[in-house]
Design an enzyme around this catalytic site. Structure first.
Site, PDB file in Angstrom:
ATOM      1  N   HIS A  67      39.074  35.385  51.543  1.00  0.00           N
ATOM      2  CA  HIS A  67      39.411  35.289  50.114  1.00  0.00           C
ATOM      3  C   HIS A  67      38.168  35.447  49.243  1.00  0.00           C
ATOM      4  O   HIS A  67      37.095  34.952  49.574  1.00  0.00           O
ATOM      5  CB  HIS A  67      40.186  34.015  49.794  1.00  0.00           C
ATOM      6  CG  HIS A  67      39.460  32.715  49.933  1.00  0.00           C
ATOM      7  ND1 HIS A  67      38.813  32.117  48.871  1.00  0.00           N
ATOM      8  CD2 HIS A  67      39.294  31.871  50.981  1.00  0.00           C
ATOM      9  CE1 HIS A  67      38.304  30.960  49.267  1.00  0.00           C
ATOM     10  NE2 HIS A  67      38.572  30.781  50.543  1.00  0.00           N
ATOM     11  N   ASP A 169      32.271  29.402  50.099  1.00  0.00           N
ATOM     12  CA  ASP A 169      33.730  29.405  50.313  1.00  0.00           C
ATOM     13  C   ASP A 169      34.337  30.334  49.265  1.00  0.00           C
ATOM     14  O   ASP A 169      34.526  29.932  48.128  1.00  0.00           O
ATOM     15  CB  ASP A 169      34.252  27.971  50.174  1.00  0.00           C
ATOM     16  CG  ASP A 169      35.756  27.864  50.292  1.00  0.00           C
ATOM     17  OD1 ASP A 169      36.404  28.845  50.703  1.00  0.00           O
ATOM     18  OD2 ASP A 169      36.295  26.791  49.948  1.00  0.00           O
ATOM     19  N   GLU A 199      43.357  32.134  46.921  1.00  0.00           N
ATOM     20  CA  GLU A 199      43.501  31.297  48.117  1.00  0.00           C
ATOM     21  C   GLU A 199      43.393  29.830  47.756  1.00  0.00           C
ATOM     22  O   GLU A 199      44.100  28.981  48.293  1.00  0.00           O
ATOM     23  CB  GLU A 199      42.421  31.672  49.155  1.00  0.00           C
ATOM     24  CG  GLU A 199      42.574  30.979  50.507  1.00  0.00           C
ATOM     25  CD  GLU A 199      41.906  29.612  50.621  1.00  0.00           C
ATOM     26  OE1 GLU A 199      42.141  28.923  51.622  1.00  0.00           O
ATOM     27  OE2 GLU A 199      41.170  29.216  49.708  1.00  0.00           O
TER      28      GLU A 199
HETATM   29 CO    CO Z   1      38.036  26.468  49.498  1.00  0.00          CO
HETATM   30 ZN    ZN Z   2      38.022  29.028  51.592  1.00  0.00          ZN
END
Ligand code: CO
Ligand code: ZN
Length: 342
Positions: A67, A169, A199
């Site tokens: 993502h 992330d 996401e």
């Molecule tokens: Co995350």
């Molecule tokens: Zn993630």
């Protein structure tokens, strides 16, 4: 690779506002893809055709997803003095926000402030605001609108074996799939390298992405937690321990044959790996697995400390291990044997 990680992590792209990060990734992947498309929700889908289709059959479809969105905050209300109240976009902690800067798509920068509270435990999002330096509602609204989204503002730092920035992330997952895409040698099956949106709001991009790609197997690449800082929760994944092969998280139980394939390939190729069971959190694999009649799905995770803070940290050796493992697993799946799964 550190240069790519720096560019991806520093880029702006909270959930629902992925245009800027998508263009950066598009420029990176276009030379390696047979076809690049953007779907209705904004997923960037890069199709790589096989050298030759399997004898007397249609090629199968392998989907790899990471993502490109990151957590952030959305303007919900602006008061008379120009202070901004906000709604969270993705999983945030109020303590983590204090002392941080945010940036909007147009470059407007803000800092977090809070109302007077008796106890730090009383710090809740509704006691907090963003200060963009405006002195009136009009002045604030000249720079930002209700519904605008801001991301953390934080620079990349190279700590030699490790690197830290906001949005590891899952920009680190994006970096891993970009590098694996460059290395993989598709043989008889098609590979779809998909950079998903939203996401952090519940695997929304992957859900529609997987429906349209209609894959025969799906692999997500995302960060996981860590179990190697003082007094942390016991967890089988450590920084420097290699690529993490997921067995379970709150979104899926990895398909047993795919998990087995990841482990077998890691052992055969001498790639450092560790097995992961994550109590809380999910990945795009959870959405892929539940598409249509069901899709065998699994996840390769990058161990990451301080997830969902502006100081997420990964180990470069782990990142390299994830690239090697992903490229080798995709090669296996895209071969005439289909990795025993296709
Ligand atoms: Co995350
Ligand atoms: Zn993630």
């Amino acid at each position: 690779m550190k240069d790519l990680i720096k560019r991806l992590t520093e880029a702006y792209g909270p959930s629902g506002a992925e245009e800027q990060i998508r263009e950066i990734i598009r420029a990176e992947v276009e030379p390696y893809a047979s076809e690049v498309t953007v779907d209705t929700l904004g997923n960037l889908v890069c199709k790589v055709k096989p050298l030759s289709p399997p004898e007397g059959a249609e090629p199968k479809r392998i989907m790899v997803a990471a993502h490109m969105d990151e957590i952030g905050v959305m303007v919900s209300y602006v008061d008379d003095k120009g202070f901004i109240r906000f709604s969270t976009v993705g999983g945030l902690n109020p303590y983590v926000l204090m002392g941080q800067k945010v940036v909007f798509a147009n470059g407007t920068v803000g800092v977090f402030g809070a109302e007077r509270i008796e106890d730090i435990k009383d710090l809740k999002f509704d006691k907090m605001f963003i200060d963009i330096g405006a002195t009136s509602r009009e002045e604030a609204l000249a720079k930002v609108s209700i519904g605008d989204v801001a991301a953390m503002k934080r620079e990349f730092s190279d700590l030699d074996n490790r690197v830290t920035c906001k949005a590891m992330d899952d920009r680190i997952g994006c970096a891993v799939i970009i590098e694996a895409m460059k290395r993989a040698k598709p043989q008889v099956h098609e590979v779809y390298w998909v950079f998903t949106v939203q996401e952090e709001l519940g695997l929304r991009g992957a859900r529609v992405g997987a429906y349209s790609v209609n894959p025969h197997v799906g692999i997500a690449v995302d960060v996981t937690g860590w179990g190697d800082t003082p007094e942390c929760t016991p967890f089988n994944v450590v920084l420097g321990g290699g690529a993490a092969v997921k067995a379970k998280d709150s979104s899926l139980i990895a398909h047993p044959r795919l998990k087995r394939l990841m482990v077998d390939v890691a052992e055969r190729e001498g790639i450092k790996y560790q097995l992961e069971v994550l109590e809380r959190g999910g990945t795009d694999a959870g959405a892929m697995q539940l598409t249509r009649e069901g899709v065998p799905a699994g996840t390769i995770s990058i161990p990451c400390r301080y997830v969902h803070t502006p100081c997420e940290m990964v180990d470069i050796g782990d990142v390299e291990a994830c690239v090697s493992l992903l490229a080798a697993v995709v090669d296996e799946l895209a071969s005439p044997s289909g990795g025993g799964i296709l």
